[in-house]
Design a protein around this motif. Structure first.
Motif, short mmCIF file in Angstrom:
data_model
loop_
_atom_site.label_atom_id
_atom_site.label_comp_id
_atom_site.label_asym_id
_atom_site.label_seq_id
_atom_site.Cartn_x
_atom_site.Cartn_y
_atom_site.Cartn_z
N LEU A 82 0.83 -1.20 0.00
CA LEU A 82 0.00 0.00 0.00
C LEU A 82 0.86 1.25 0.00
N ARG A 83 1.94 1.23 0.75
CA ARG A 83 2.85 2.38 0.78
C ARG A 83 3.42 2.65 -0.61
N LEU A 84 3.78 1.59 -1.33
CA LEU A 84 4.33 1.76 -2.67
C LEU A 84 3.30 2.40 -3.60
N LYS A 85 2.04 2.01 -3.47
CA LYS A 85 0.99 2.61 -4.30
C LYS A 85 0.89 4.11 -4.04
N VAL A 86 0.96 4.50 -2.77
CA VAL A 86 0.87 5.92 -2.42
C VAL A 86 2.09 6.68 -2.96
N VAL A 87 3.27 6.10 -2.82
CA VAL A 87 4.49 6.74 -3.32
C VAL A 87 4.43 6.89 -4.83
N ARG A 88 3.92 5.88 -5.52
CA ARG A 88 3.81 5.96 -6.99
C ARG A 88 2.85 7.09 -7.39
N LYS A 89 1.78 7.24 -6.62
CA LYS A 89 0.84 8.32 -6.91
C LYS A 89 1.50 9.68 -6.69
#
Length: 303
Positions: A110-117
């Protein structure tokens, strides 16, 4: 009897003001600054997102309590507004939003998804696939250094690197001092927005381990569209009091870009990239003994 104070929504406020060499108090029901000659200056504290308090400022208990009730962030800063010593907390993180933020930050996927956004919003394109947070941080750093170089070239500034020492402020070169003053202004109103939205400034995604990690994450999304060009433009003119001119120019650009209207929706958009709903309260949870009345302010403001 006066009606109870209710916070004004963040999008309706003035961004920030700086105060130095004065005593802040509540006199005759009004928030005022009293200078050394006893002259009172009234401040509409409830319509301001953030107040930066510079050296020589004293704040009474009543003034600090009033600022908290109306949702205005007080930040104690050093010379030129760049050394953060302490800050108040109007309202505070809501438990449901804090758990939601923590869930996103603690789960690696989930953290990676936020960082990608965050990467996508910052650079206008999707980040490379199959990259870790650490790898994206490295790619981001390289692109940011290039952006600094391009802006410095545009404004005719001699640029070496982003570097300054808070312990020896005057030893830094002018572009770095201007940048530091500009980002301090941006961090102030961003922290106010994070608190107003009900989230925790310390729980970041790209930045971690700092009291303002999430503030840095959010501020970086808008930094190159707002304060960095302002800082370089003023540094190119080499004015006598560059830090003051930077602060005034930042205030103007915040108003022109309607930044306070954008920050909270931007925060929600970033966190929504995780693709999970905020966690529901446990079945055995007990509601508040005294429910909060309906508020005009944002989710994290005291009612």
């Amino acid at each position: 009897m006066l009606p109870p104070l209710k916070p004004i929504a963040m999008k309706e406020r003035v961004s920030l003001i700086f105060i130095e060499r004065g005593e802040i108090d509540v006199l005759d029901g009004a928030f005022v600054v009293v200078d050394k000659n006893g002259v009172r200056t009234h401040i509409p504290v409830g319509s301001i997102a953030c107040m930066m308090l510079e050296p020589g400022t004293r704040v009474s208990h009543r003034a600090a309590a009033l600022a908290a009730r109306v949702g205005t962030l007080l930040v104690w800063v050093g010379e030129a507004g760049v050394r953060l010593y302490a800050s108040g907390q109007p309202g505070g993180a809501r438990s449901d939003r804090l758990l939601y933020q923590a869930k996103l930050a603690l789960d690696p996927d989930l953290r990676l998804k936020v960082v990608r956004k965050m990467y996508e919003l910052r650079f206008g394109e999707k980040p490379p696939e199959r990259r870790s947070v650490e790898q994206l941080r490295g790619i981001e750093g390289a692109r940011v250094r290039k952006l600094y170089e391009l802006l410095a070239k545009r404004y005719g500034i001699k640029w070496k690197q982003r570097n300054y020492d808070v312990a020896e402020w005057d030893a830094g070169d002018l572009p770095n001092r201007c940048l530091s003053s500009a980002t301090a202004c941006l961090y102030g109103i961003t922290e106010a927005a994070v608190l107003a939205a009900g989230y925790a400034p310390a729980v970041g995604f790209i930045h971690t381990g700092k009291p303002l990690s999430f503030v840095y994450d959010v501020a970086d999304l808008v930094k190159f569209d707002t304060v960095v060009p302002v800082a370089f433009k003023i540094a190119a003119r080499e004015p006598g009091n560059a830090e003051r001119e930077v602060r005034l120019a930042c205030r103007d650009v915040f108003r022109e870009t309607h930044l306070l209207k954008k920050l909270i929706p931007l925060i929600e958009d970033v966190l929504a990239a995780g693709g999970v709903e905020p966690p529901a309260a446990p079945e055995d949870a007990v509601g508040p003994a005294i429910p909060n009345p309906e508020s005009l302010g944002d989710a994290g403001h005291r009612a």
